[in-house]
Motif scaffolding. Structure first.
Motif, PDB file in Angstrom:
ATOM      1  N   ILE A 191      44.365  13.929  15.542  1.00  0.00           N
ATOM      2  CA  ILE A 191      45.467  14.650  15.475  1.00  0.00           C
ATOM      3  C   ILE A 191      45.717  15.134  14.025  1.00  0.00           C
ATOM      4  O   ILE A 191      46.163  14.200  13.041  1.00  0.00           O
ATOM      5  CB  ILE A 191      46.711  13.720  16.059  1.00  0.00           C
ATOM      6  N   GLY A 192      45.754  16.443  13.823  1.00  0.00           N
ATOM      7  CA  GLY A 192      45.825  17.193  12.622  1.00  0.00           C
ATOM      8  C   GLY A 192      44.658  17.320  12.077  1.00  0.00           C
ATOM      9  O   GLY A 192      43.967  16.479  11.583  1.00  0.00           O
ATOM     10  N   TYR A 193      43.921  18.502  12.109  1.00  0.00           N
ATOM     11  CA  TYR A 193      42.748  18.685  11.301  1.00  0.00           C
ATOM     12  C   TYR A 193      43.000  19.439  10.004  1.00  0.00           C
ATOM     13  O   TYR A 193      42.950  20.856  10.029  1.00  0.00           O
ATOM     14  CB  TYR A 193      41.952  19.783  12.356  1.00  0.00           C
ATOM     15  N   GLY A 194      43.463  18.798   8.934  1.00  0.00           N
ATOM     16  CA  GLY A 194      43.438  19.206   7.711  1.00  0.00           C
ATOM     17  C   GLY A 194      41.942  19.058   6.872  1.00  0.00           C
ATOM     18  O   GLY A 194      41.156  19.092   7.347  1.00  0.00           O
ATOM     19  N   VAL A 195      42.400  19.011   5.350  1.00  0.00           N
ATOM     20  CA  VAL A 195      41.368  18.812   4.597  1.00  0.00           C
ATOM     21  C   VAL A 195      40.452  17.747   4.839  1.00  0.00           C
ATOM     22  O   VAL A 195      39.193  17.696   4.898  1.00  0.00           O
ATOM     23  CB  VAL A 195      41.775  18.685   2.990  1.00  0.00           C
ATOM     24  N   VAL A 215      40.163  17.239  19.252  1.00  0.00           N
ATOM     25  CA  VAL A 215      40.870  17.486  18.194  1.00  0.00           C
ATOM     26  C   VAL A 215      42.363  18.173  18.516  1.00  0.00           C
ATOM     27  O   VAL A 215      42.079  19.119  19.327  1.00  0.00           O
ATOM     28  CB  VAL A 215      40.327  18.363  17.056  1.00  0.00           C
ATOM     29  N   CYS A 216      43.424  17.789  17.913  1.00  0.00           N
ATOM     30  CA  CYS A 216      44.637  18.292  18.489  1.00  0.00           C
ATOM     31  C   CYS A 216      45.295  18.797  17.148  1.00  0.00           C
ATOM     32  O   CYS A 216      45.402  17.996  16.058  1.00  0.00           O
ATOM     33  CB  CYS A 216      45.692  17.166  18.949  1.00  0.00           C
ATOM     34  N   VAL A 233      33.187  19.115  20.382  1.00  0.00           N
ATOM     35  CA  VAL A 233      34.660  18.517  20.535  1.00  0.00           C
ATOM     36  C   VAL A 233      35.678  19.480  21.464  1.00  0.00           C
ATOM     37  O   VAL A 233      35.379  20.731  21.236  1.00  0.00           O
ATOM     38  CB  VAL A 233      35.211  18.500  18.895  1.00  0.00           C
ATOM     39  N   ARG A 234      36.394  18.917  22.028  1.00  0.00           N
ATOM     40  CA  ARG A 234      37.532  19.740  22.983  1.00  0.00           C
ATOM     41  C   ARG A 234      38.755  19.840  21.944  1.00  0.00           C
ATOM     42  O   ARG A 234      38.917  18.948  20.839  1.00  0.00           O
ATOM     43  CB  ARG A 234      37.868  18.910  24.160  1.00  0.00           C
ATOM     44  N   THR A 235      39.521  20.593  22.149  1.00  0.00           N
ATOM     45  CA  THR A 235      40.603  21.183  21.270  1.00  0.00           C
ATOM     46  C   THR A 235      41.955  20.909  22.126  1.00  0.00           C
ATOM     47  O   THR A 235      41.912  21.441  23.233  1.00  0.00           O
ATOM     48  CB  THR A 235      40.572  21.986  20.630  1.00  0.00           C
ATOM     49  N   CYS A 236      43.158  20.708  21.652  1.00  0.00           N
ATOM     50  CA  CYS A 236      44.282  20.873  22.353  1.00  0.00           C
ATOM     51  C   CYS A 236      45.526  21.113  21.332  1.00  0.00           C
ATOM     52  O   CYS A 236      45.155  20.801  20.067  1.00  0.00           O
ATOM     53  CB  CYS A 236      44.678  19.836  23.195  1.00  0.00           C
ATOM     54  N   VAL A 242      46.978  14.234  24.214  1.00  0.00           N
ATOM     55  CA  VAL A 242      46.151  13.182  23.648  1.00  0.00           C
ATOM     56  C   VAL A 242      46.731  11.946  24.259  1.00  0.00           C
ATOM     57  O   VAL A 242      45.701  10.902  24.698  1.00  0.00           O
ATOM     58  CB  VAL A 242      46.260  13.182  22.246  1.00  0.00           C
ATOM     59  N   ALA A 243      47.951  11.529  24.546  1.00  0.00           N
ATOM     60  CA  ALA A 243      48.524  10.603  24.774  1.00  0.00           C
ATOM     61  C   ALA A 243      48.047  10.231  26.291  1.00  0.00           C
ATOM     62  O   ALA A 243      47.777   8.906  26.631  1.00  0.00           O
ATOM     63  CB  ALA A 243      49.935  10.368  24.667  1.00  0.00           C
TER      64      ALA A 243
END
Length: 536
Positions: A191-195, A215-216, A233-236, A242-243
């Motif tokens: 949850i959160g695709y940052g650095v 990845v959300c 990877v799937r995304t949303c 996710v929950a």
């Protein structure tokens, strides 16, 4: 004979007489108990034949392989004994329950019985090379309804306390007890695709037992970057997805710090294991609530304190463990320079928690790991003098006092034109100093002109020096060679916890202690540097 979970550690020969064939029960046997009579030998063999497990370590293999019945249980092994020497044990089969995700090699100093012959049905797990020949150090096999694990390592106390050897024996004990050895990968959502997203994704993709599934992120561009880096990877964009996703076993919360507690608890309530980015949260009350919820839900909860595996910290940790400088009573740490802070959320106090929660999430964790005594007081000082366009302080200092009288300080400054040492540690018999290195990366333009780019201090490991005093009064200085950082250590431990019930490298209670100090430092700074008494 005493119980350690379902394992019976044999400490004297007469205790073998009490054995009864019990599936799922394990006997741990080493060579210290001395000779066995025929009745004891038969009782032990019957125990294994009818479903008991046997873990044989150290001198036991050499001592008992010539017994008629025990020799048959062990598989009629044969070998040769070395002189006391450095032996490098290497994993022979990385896919076995006992060897999955362990360090691929480790060194011990002992005389070892090298196995040149093992039974044909044995699964060889650890080997070593001796004079250009491979020898077996550990194997497992079936005998009747039971399972046997045998290693010739472990005759010396130093080996017995080695972390990888202890992991080997703990795994072997569970394995011969009949534990389910097959595993299905834990499916991980981020949850959160940052650095830090690529770092987590690379580790998850490399560690057996973990699968990067989802990845959300609310930012579609980041999701595209994640899919490009990890095509499967799937995304949303919605946390609820996710929950509610029953295929997700574990969630990594990599959002801004002021959201860690809320999102982590949402995922725990949904039945997910949770890894929180550092800092764990912003208040001790939040930490307590998260820990209690994880306990109620029987889910794993940990924090990505990735810098516990930095080479300089590992080197210092080992030196203190070996008592190189004596008992530590004073410690100072520093990071910073003179440069404008970033204008992202890291520099905005309502989101980041403030400057104490930034690099302090690492440095205070280091201090509290190196000085495990309870913290009794915290004092925080902040300066706001130059960078008025951001809300974080320009400089902060945290002063800690411990129950044993030790003191420690951490300073983070964005207005330090002259830098302090990264590490300054005083012990009763010496000191450790780690100086920042000023390194540049040199490249060339298309024209051939030289380009020099100075690295930030945090981008290079420090020069570490140890100072010790001898009885003549002379001070000796020694430059330390830093160990290599282990690969994917946090994620391997995480998978080992989920699949093999091994302890978490970062239990949430330790991260709670970090938050307690940060919160107290912030409260102290708000009160003009008042000393805050705490109970850790």
């Amino acid at each position: 004979m005493f119980a350690e979970k379902d394992a019976l550690v044999i400490t004297a020969p007469h205790l073998i007489d009490r054995l009864t064939p019990t599936p799922g029960q394990v006997v741990l046997l080493n060579g210290d108990i001395g000779p066995l009579n025929s009745h004891q030998e038969e009782a032990l063999c019957t125990f294994v034949e009818y479903g008991g497990g046997l873990v044989c370590t150290g001198d036991a293999a050499e001592a008992y392989h010539e017994y008629e019945l025990l020799g048959d249980v062990l598989g009629n092994i044969h070998g040769t004994c070395t002189a006391r020497s450095e032996i490098i044990a290497r994993v022979a089969n990385p896919d076995h329950y006992i060897t999955r995700r362990v360090d691929p090699s480790f060194a011990v100093l002992e005389a070892v019985y090298l196995l040149g012959r093992v039974p044909p049905d044995a699964e060889v797990l650890w080997r070593t090379s001796w004079r250009y020949t491979l020898y077996t150090l550990a194997y497992t096999r079936s005998y009747g309804q039971g399972l046997v694990f045998c290693t010739t390592l472990g005759s010396q106390p130093e080996t017995q306390t080695h972390p990888v050897f202890q992991q080997m024996i703990a795994r072997a004990t569970r394995y011969v007890s009949g534990v389910e050895a097959q595993e299905h990968p834990a499916r991980v959502a981020m949850i959160g695709y940052g650095v830090i997203g690529f770092e987590h994704g690379s580790a998850i993709s490399s560690v057996p037992g973990l699968e990067y599934a989802l990845v959300c992120d609310r930012n579609e561009e980041r999701l595209a970057v994640a899919q490009q880096a990890f095509p499967g990877v799937r995304t949303c964009t919605d946390l609820e997805q996710v929950a509610e996703d029953l295929d997700i076993d574990l969630v990594i919360v990599s959002t801004p710090p002021n959201t860690h507690a809320t999102i982590s608890m949402q995922m725990l309530r949904a039945g997910k294991h949770v890894v929180s980015e550092k800092p764990f949260c912003l208040t001790t009350a939040e930490a307590d609530e998260m820990i209690e919820l994880a306990r109620e839900q029987q889910r794993a909860l940990t924090v990505y304190q990735c810098r516990r595996w930095d080479p300089d910290f590992l080197a210092i940790q080992q030196m203190l463990k070996r008592d190189v400088i004596g008992a530590v009573f004073h410690m100072e740490t520093f990071i910073g320079g003179y440069a404008h802070p970033c204008d992202y959320w890291h520099s905005h106090e309502p989101i980041s928690g403030g400057v104490f929660y930034d690099w302090g999430a690492h440095y205070l964790d280091w201090i509290l790991q190196l000085i495990p005594d309870p913290v009794v007081s915290v004092r925080g000082i902040e300066h706001k003098r130059v960078w008025h366009d951001v809300t974080n302080a320009d400089q902060s200092s945290v002063y800690l006092r411990f129950a044993g009288g030790q003191e420690a300080e951490f300073m983070h400054s964005d207005i330090a034109a002259a830098m302090k040492a990264k590490w300054y540690i005083l012990g009763e018999r010496g000191a450790i100093v780690g100086h920042w290195r000023q390194e540049t990366v040199k490249t060339r333009r298309w024209s051939g002109d030289l380009i020099e780019q100075r690295l930030a201090p945090s981008e290079a490991l420090p020069d570490l020096h140890v100072f010790t005093r001898d009885l003549s009064g002379a001070i000796h200085e020694q430059h330390q060679t830093l160990p290599a950082a282990p690969l994917h250590a946090f994620h391997r431990n995480l998978a080992n916890h989920l699949h093999s019930s091994e302890p978490l490298a970062v239990p949430p209670e330790e991260s709670r202690r970090n938050i307690m100090v940060m919160e107290a430092a912030k409260r102290s700074a708000e009160r003009g540097g008042e000393t805050i008494a705490v109970e850790s």
